[in-house]
Scaffold this motif. Structure first.
Motif, PDB file in Angstrom:
ATOM      1  N   SER A   1      27.110 -25.269   4.319  1.00  5.62           N
ATOM      2  CA  SER A   1      27.662 -26.620   4.423  1.00  5.62           C
ATOM      3  C   SER A   1      28.500 -26.783   5.684  1.00  5.62           C
ATOM      4  CB  SER A   1      28.499 -26.939   3.184  1.00  5.62           C
ATOM      5  OG  SER A   1      29.589 -26.032   3.056  1.00  5.62           O
ATOM      6  N   GLU A   2      29.271 -25.761   6.040  1.00  2.83           N
ATOM      7  CA  GLU A   2      30.084 -25.833   7.259  1.00  2.83           C
ATOM      8  C   GLU A   2      29.202 -25.906   8.501  1.00  2.83           C
ATOM      9  OE1 GLU A   2      33.384 -26.200   9.594  1.00  2.83           O
ATOM     10  OE2 GLU A   2      33.296 -26.208   7.405  1.00  2.83           O
ATOM     11  N   ALA A   3      28.109 -25.134   8.508  1.00  2.00           N
ATOM     12  CA  ALA A   3      27.195 -25.168   9.650  1.00  2.00           C
ATOM     13  C   ALA A   3      26.541 -26.539   9.786  1.00  2.00           C
ATOM     14  CB  ALA A   3      26.123 -24.088   9.496  1.00  2.00           C
ATOM     15  N   ALA A   4      26.175 -27.149   8.659  1.00  6.64           N
ATOM     16  CA  ALA A   4      25.556 -28.467   8.700  1.00  6.64           C
ATOM     17  C   ALA A   4      26.523 -29.512   9.247  1.00  6.64           C
ATOM     18  CB  ALA A   4      25.069 -28.866   7.314  1.00  6.64           C
ATOM     19  N   LEU A   5      27.777 -29.491   8.764  1.00  3.17           N
ATOM     20  CA  LEU A   5      28.753 -30.469   9.249  1.00  3.17           C
ATOM     21  C   LEU A   5      29.094 -30.246  10.719  1.00  3.17           C
ATOM     22  CD1 LEU A   5      31.360 -31.093   6.409  1.00  3.17           C
ATOM     23  CD2 LEU A   5      29.259 -32.311   6.952  1.00  3.17           C
ATOM     24  N   THR A   6      29.212 -28.995  11.116  1.00  4.31           N
ATOM     25  CA  THR A   6      29.523 -28.700  12.519  1.00  4.31           C
ATOM     26  C   THR A   6      28.422 -29.221  13.436  1.00  4.31           C
ATOM     27  OG1 THR A   6      30.776 -26.732  11.892  1.00  4.31           O
ATOM     28  CG2 THR A   6      30.014 -26.878  14.170  1.00  4.31           C
ATOM     29  N   LEU A   7      27.166 -28.970  13.032  1.00  3.56           N
ATOM     30  CA  LEU A   7      26.050 -29.400  13.876  1.00  3.56           C
ATOM     31  C   LEU A   7      25.941 -30.917  13.941  1.00  3.56           C
ATOM     32  CD1 LEU A   7      23.648 -28.669  15.605  1.00  3.56           C
ATOM     33  CD2 LEU A   7      22.264 -28.415  13.520  1.00  3.56           C
ATOM     34  N   VAL A   8      26.037 -31.589  12.800  1.00  5.80           N
ATOM     35  CA  VAL A   8      25.879 -33.044  12.817  1.00  5.80           C
ATOM     36  C   VAL A   8      27.051 -33.721  13.529  1.00  5.80           C
ATOM     37  CG1 VAL A   8      27.040 -33.576  10.622  1.00  5.80           C
ATOM     38  CG2 VAL A   8      25.145 -34.999  11.398  1.00  5.80           C
ATOM     39  N   SER A   9      28.263 -33.186  13.386  1.00  7.09           N
ATOM     40  CA  SER A   9      29.410 -33.785  14.074  1.00  7.09           C
ATOM     41  C   SER A   9      29.321 -33.581  15.585  1.00  7.09           C
ATOM     42  CB  SER A   9      30.720 -33.197  13.536  1.00  7.09           C
ATOM     43  OG  SER A   9      30.781 -31.805  13.771  1.00  7.09           O
ATOM     44  N   LYS A  10      28.857 -32.408  16.018  1.00  6.60           N
ATOM     45  CA  LYS A  10      28.699 -32.167  17.455  1.00  6.60           C
ATOM     46  C   LYS A  10      27.626 -33.075  18.050  1.00  6.60           C
ATOM     47  CE  LYS A  10      31.761 -28.886  17.929  1.00  6.60           C
ATOM     48  NZ  LYS A  10      33.001 -29.148  18.706  1.00  6.60           N
ATOM     49  N   LEU A  11      26.529 -33.260  17.318  1.00  5.13           N
ATOM     50  CA  LEU A  11      25.470 -34.133  17.816  1.00  5.13           C
ATOM     51  C   LEU A  11      25.944 -35.577  17.917  1.00  5.13           C
ATOM     52  CD1 LEU A  11      22.423 -32.664  15.861  1.00  5.13           C
ATOM     53  CD2 LEU A  11      22.829 -32.497  18.315  1.00  5.13           C
ATOM     54  N   LEU A  12      26.629 -36.063  16.894  1.00  2.00           N
ATOM     55  CA  LEU A  12      27.141 -37.427  16.931  1.00  2.00           C
ATOM     56  C   LEU A  12      28.203 -37.593  18.016  1.00  2.00           C
ATOM     57  CD1 LEU A  12      27.436 -38.222  13.110  1.00  2.00           C
ATOM     58  CD2 LEU A  12      25.745 -39.122  14.710  1.00  2.00           C
ATOM     59  N   GLU A  13      29.027 -36.585  18.183  1.00  2.00           N
ATOM     60  CA  GLU A  13      30.068 -36.643  19.213  1.00  2.00           C
ATOM     61  C   GLU A  13      29.459 -36.631  20.607  1.00  2.00           C
ATOM     62  OE1 GLU A  13      34.523 -34.707  19.696  1.00  2.00           O
ATOM     63  OE2 GLU A  13      32.899 -33.488  18.907  1.00  2.00           O
ATOM     64  N   ALA A  14      28.306 -35.957  20.749  1.00  2.00           N
ATOM     65  CA  ALA A  14      27.642 -35.920  22.049  1.00  2.00           C
ATOM     66  C   ALA A  14      26.931 -37.224  22.375  1.00  2.00           C
ATOM     67  CB  ALA A  14      26.632 -34.775  22.082  1.00  2.00           C
ATOM     68  N   GLY A  15      26.731 -38.081  21.372  1.00  3.62           N
ATOM     69  CA  GLY A  15      26.106 -39.367  21.628  1.00  3.62           C
ATOM     70  C   GLY A  15      24.735 -39.546  21.010  1.00  3.62           C
ATOM     71  N   PHE A  16      24.277 -38.595  20.173  1.00  3.08           N
ATOM     72  CA  PHE A  16      22.978 -38.726  19.529  1.00  3.08           C
ATOM     73  C   PHE A  16      23.033 -39.820  18.468  1.00  3.08           C
ATOM     74  CE2 PHE A  16      22.271 -34.684  21.492  1.00  3.08           C
ATOM     75  CZ  PHE A  16      20.899 -34.564  21.627  1.00  3.08           C
ATOM     76  N   MET A  17      21.878 -40.456  18.247  1.00  4.22           N
ATOM     77  CA  MET A  17      21.778 -41.447  17.185  1.00  4.22           C
ATOM     78  C   MET A  17      21.875 -40.756  15.831  1.00  4.22           C
ATOM     79  SD  MET A  17      21.569 -44.233  18.835  1.00  4.22           S
ATOM     80  CE  MET A  17      21.086 -45.384  17.558  1.00  4.22           C
ATOM     81  N   GLN A  18      22.245 -41.532  14.811  1.00  4.89           N
ATOM     82  CA  GLN A  18      22.451 -40.970  13.479  1.00  4.89           C
ATOM     83  C   GLN A  18      21.182 -40.311  12.944  1.00  4.89           C
ATOM     84  OE1 GLN A  18      23.768 -44.327  11.206  1.00  4.89           O
ATOM     85  NE2 GLN A  18      25.492 -44.776  12.537  1.00  4.89           N
ATOM     86  N   ASP A  19      20.048 -41.011  13.028  1.00  5.64           N
ATOM     87  CA  ASP A  19      18.796 -40.472  12.497  1.00  5.64           C
ATOM     88  C   ASP A  19      18.398 -39.189  13.212  1.00  5.64           C
ATOM     89  OD1 ASP A  19      18.736 -42.585  10.802  1.00  5.64           O
ATOM     90  OD2 ASP A  19      17.114 -43.664  11.803  1.00  5.64           O
ATOM     91  N   THR A  20      18.545 -39.161  14.533  1.00  4.90           N
ATOM     92  CA  THR A  20      18.184 -37.966  15.299  1.00  4.90           C
ATOM     93  C   THR A  20      19.070 -36.791  14.926  1.00  4.90           C
ATOM     94  OG1 THR A  20      17.497 -39.397  17.126  1.00  4.90           O
ATOM     95  CG2 THR A  20      17.817 -37.071  17.619  1.00  4.90           C
ATOM     96  N   ALA A  21      20.362 -37.034  14.750  1.00  2.00           N
ATOM     97  CA  ALA A  21      21.288 -35.953  14.387  1.00  2.00           C
ATOM     98  C   ALA A  21      20.922 -35.364  13.027  1.00  2.00           C
ATOM     99  CB  ALA A  21      22.721 -36.476  14.385  1.00  2.00           C
ATOM    100  N   ILE A  22      20.641 -36.214  12.030  1.00  2.19           N
ATOM    101  CA  ILE A  22      20.308 -35.712  10.688  1.00  2.19           C
ATOM    102  C   ILE A  22      18.962 -34.997  10.710  1.00  2.19           C
ATOM    103  CG2 ILE A  22      19.833 -36.428   8.322  1.00  2.19           C
ATOM    104  CD1 ILE A  22      21.839 -38.663   8.696  1.00  2.19           C
ATOM    105  N   ASP A  23      17.977 -35.528  11.448  1.00  2.67           N
ATOM    106  CA  ASP A  23      16.679 -34.857  11.545  1.00  2.67           C
ATOM    107  C   ASP A  23      16.818 -33.479  12.187  1.00  2.67           C
ATOM    108  OD1 ASP A  23      15.249 -36.844  10.335  1.00  2.67           O
ATOM    109  OD2 ASP A  23      14.759 -37.885  12.207  1.00  2.67           O
TER     110      ASP A  23
END
Length: 800
Positions: free
Chosen positions: A634-656
């Motif tokens: 769970s920590e790895a999933a949150l870290t990855l999705v938060s970094k992607l969103l913070e970098a500017g990725f769209m929501q769908d792309t980050a979750i995919d």
């Protein structure tokens, strides 16, 4: 202040949605701010048209009309009205007729012919020169011819051409001006010339015996000195002192008085607006006592006091905006020029790489095949294999696969359906015509069973390949978007960022803070990231207020710190601040967690993060099972999705991307739930994104709304459907997010019992409500919770 551009109407083709003039006027009257801007622009045009040179030349009106037409197109021709009104206030009827004819001729030319924007810098001055020279020459030829008058006309036409270029640069600079850019040195000079022309046009206008030209001249000098310092004040005083001499003969002592007063005003600018005003008054008194009579001294003091009063009345934010807009870089050294070249090269390569990634993503998306089409292709391949493998040597092949192809196709499909429904096909599932005619019916049934397995396997791998292709296409498009965003940000502020950072460091040091370095990141009209390195901690509140004040002053917009990370004891690391523009809602977040059983480690993860553009991210992830491994997932999933969103990725792309990463980790099962909520702190809109997550709640007063999702967890399937629920959040509302352990801790499976508990809760703080819900569930389960629990509560505050 820029003139608003109206919709353009081209010959033989009306722009879609264009409205008649009456409706445009109604729309203008319904927007008071736009109306005020247009009236202010008209007043400035009127003042500039009154300006004269050498006592009889009025080159400003034709030049300003041409510049307005070049900047705003055909709507800019309306500027001829205030220009003609301004000329009517200073010219006799005969001269007014001449200049009116010039303005009319220019208006007709710009109305009938559209000038190419790439050649306007040559065409516009040429048209103005020709129009003024022809009109003036025609008047001279009809009256008494004089070589002197002809030379004066030639000089005026050339002067109008030069002023056309000046006004074009100034108007286009005003039209393009935003928070993300400053005026260049050339633009600032052109705007200053326009301001001098406007002041010159106020000659002879008095209010209660005080000359407006004198008042506005002093006001401009004080403002320049306050923003630019002693040198800028002295230079502005010398330049503005020359303005009255353009139309009448003035004593040179006025230039010395203005320059010296501007110098003192800049010297005392460190004491604020009061210091600048007092410095200017002091300079006037020192020199005026020696060179002016009593009456002149009284008039000068009245004008100075009036200018000082206006200087104090104008809002502080206006001076912040002017300081930001007219900040000049100065001369660059060799290292700065090298850094600028490297920066431009990096921006070019970022954009080129972004284009490559975008083209690759588009190419992958274009060759993607629909699942139905892929399944049809696999079915045709299976039928071809059946035809070749079993029926190749059969004497009835032509009858079955040519003459009665439709019946054969339908019969094989019915056998495929039987395999799908029953697991395998038998002789009793075969169509009657197959049993009667086919000599190899048993072999046919066996081959159909094998081919159906291959058909399903082909469909599976085809779907996997297509899913991988689409995922890669979206990821490449996301990378391209991020790279182009970074390139645009660096390009917008590349030349100015270093100046802003140096100015911020200097300003913090002047406040007494022990700062070694400072920097800015992610500059936009909504927010900005700032870091500072201190030799020792100046105190959290002290540095917070200092950063807010200085960043607001530099950018000309009020910013407030919404998130602050201290550098720790001894300031070994940088202190970081995330600031948002004034007008954003505040938000407070509370969190409570509990591990189930004897593991001691909660398998859930949760947190919040302030993203760019003033968006707050709330997130909870529930790992499979309990204990340390679930916590890592769970920590790895949150870290990855938060970094992607913070970098500017769209929501769908980050979750995919998170889903693909978990799906490809190995043969063991690895999936997590993702419960995200992204709140726009400027509009209050909240987007709930649920992938296998539990319900969420919105508490507004005594009412509670349940937010449900139905998609599968992340990592379970290769591709997932993202469910987004949008809700409007108001100040005081509480958002309650929790892992499914909170819901399972009750006596019912339905979420209604938990909604009633939230509704009856009296806690009015997020942390208190999170702890109350956790304690309530523990009490209901008598201390025997069946799953890990994480509760996240966020409350939207008032506008800061």
């Amino acid at each position: 202040m820029a003139m608003q551009e109206l919709s353009r109407v081209y010959p033989f083709r009306r722009e879609e949605g264009a409205k008649p003039t009456v409706s445009r006027l109604q729309q203008l009257l319904s927007d008071p701010l736009q109306l005020v801007q247009l009236l202010a622009m008209a007043a400035v045009f009127l003042c500039i048209s009154r300006a004269q040179m050498l006592g009889a030349l009025y080159p400003f009106a034709p030049a300003l009309l041409a510049a307005a037409a070049a900047t705003y197109g055909r709507p800019g021709i309306v500027a001829a009205v205030p220009l003609l009104l301004g000329l009517a206030t200073v010219l006799p009827l005969a001269d007014l007729f001449t200049y009116g004819a010039i303005l009319l001729l220019l208006s007709m030319i710009f109305l009938l012919y559209r000038v190419d924007s790439r050649r306007q810098w040559l065409i516009m001055p040429s048209v103005v020169t020709a129009t003024v020279l022809v009109s003036k020459g025609l008047v001279i030829s009809l009256q008494a011819y004089s070589s002197y008058l002809l030379l004066i006309s030639i000089f005026e036409s050339l002067l109008a051409a030069g002023l056309t270029l000046v006004f074009m640069v100034g108007l286009q600079a005003l039209r393009r001006f935003t928070l993300q850019r400053r005026f260049s040195s050339d633009e600032a000079v052109c705007l200053f010339i326009g301001a001098m022309a406007c002041i010159s046009g106020l000659s002879g206008v008095t209010v209660y015996g005080v000359e407006l030209q004198s008042v506005m001249s002093r006001l401009l000098i004080i403002a320049v000195a306050f923003l630019g310092g002693a040198g800028a004040g002295a230079a502005a005083g010398a330049m503005i002192g020359i303005v009255p001499s353009l139309s009448t003969i003035m004593e040179p002592t006025l230039i010395a008085t203005y320059a010296f007063s501007g110098l003192l005003s800049g010297v005392f600018a460190g004491f604020g607006r009061l210091g600048s005003a007092m410095g200017f008054i002091l300079g006037n008194l020192i020199l005026a006592l020696y060179v002016m009579s009593a009456a002149e001294l009284t008039a000068a003091l009245l004008a100075t006091l009036a200018a000082s009063a206006i200087f104090f009345i104008l809002p502080k934010r206006l001076y912040q905006l002017l300081a930001r807009a007219f900040s000049v870089q100065g001369i660059k050294n060799t290292q700065e020029e090298k850094n600028e070249r490297l920066l431009k090269m990096a921006v070019r390569r970022l954009r080129s790489s972004g284009w490559v990634f975008r083209d690759l993503g588009n190419a992958l998306a274009e060759i993607a095949v629909e699942p139905e089409s892929a399944a049809e292709d696999n079915l045709q391949l299976s039928l071809h294999q059946l035809n070749r493998q079993l029926c190749g040597q059969c004497s009835l092949r032509d009858i079955c696969w040519r003459m009665d192809y439709a019946e054969t196709y339908a019969g094989v499909l019915s056998l495929f359906d039987a395999v799908r429904d029953n697991g395998s096909a038998t002789l009793k599932d075969a169509p009657e015509n197959f049993v009667k005619r086919c000599p190899h019916i048993k072999e046919l049934i066996a081959v159909v069973n094998c081919l159906y397995d291959n058909y399903c396997l082909s469909n599976f791998w085809q779907a996997q390949r297509q899913g991988s292709r689409m995922l890669l296409a979206r990821q490449l498009a996301g990378v391209a978007e991020v790279m182009e965003h970074i390139a645009g940000e660096v390009s917008d502020f590349g030349e100015e960022r270093e100046i802003l950072e140096r100015e911020l460091q200097r300003a913090l040091a002047q406040r007494g803070l022990p700062v070694d370095s400072a920097g800015m990141l992610g500059i936009s009209s909504r927010g900005i990231d700032v870091w500072a390195q201190y030799r020792e901690c100046p105190g959290e509140l002290v540095c917070r207020h200092a950063v807010e004040d200085e960043v607001s002053r530099l950018l000309g917009c009020d910013f407030l710190v919404h998130e602050q990370n201290c550098g720790g004891q001894g300031c070994l690391e940088r202190c970081r601040y995330r600031l948002l523009a004034r007008g954003a809602y505040s938000i407070s977040v509370g969190k409570a967690q509990l591990a189930a059983g004897q593991a001691g480690v909660c398998g859930d993860s949760g947190g919040s993060l302030l993203l760019d553009e003033g968006k707050q991210l709330l997130m909870i992830s529930d790992g499979m099972g309990m204990g340390e491994r679930a916590a890592q997932e769970s920590e790895a999933a949150l870290t990855l999705v938060s970094k992607l969103l913070e970098a500017g990725f769209m929501q769908d792309t980050a979750i995919d991307t998170v889903n693909a990463a978990l799906s490809l980790r190995g043969t063991e099962e690895s999936f997590v739930t993702l419960d995200l909520c992204i709140i726009d702190l400027f509009s209050g809109q909240a987007d709930f994104i649920k992938t296998g997550a539990s319900v969420s709640f919105i508490k507004r007063g005594r009412a509670v709304k349940v937010i449900r999702g139905s998609s599968l967890p992340v990592g379970m399937l290769y591709s997932i459907d993202k469910e987004v629920i949008s809700e409007q959040i108001l100040p005081g509302d509480m958002i309650v997010m929790a892992s499914d352990g909170l819901l399972e801790g009750g006596v019912q499976d339905d979420a209604g019992w938990l909604a009633r508990i939230i509704e009856q809760a009296t806690a009015n703080q997020p942390q208190a409500l999170a702890e109350y819900l956790l304690d309530k569930v523990v009490a209901l389960s008598r201390g025997q919770v069946r799953d890990d629990i994480t509760v996240l509560v966020a409350q939207l505050g008032q506008i800061a």
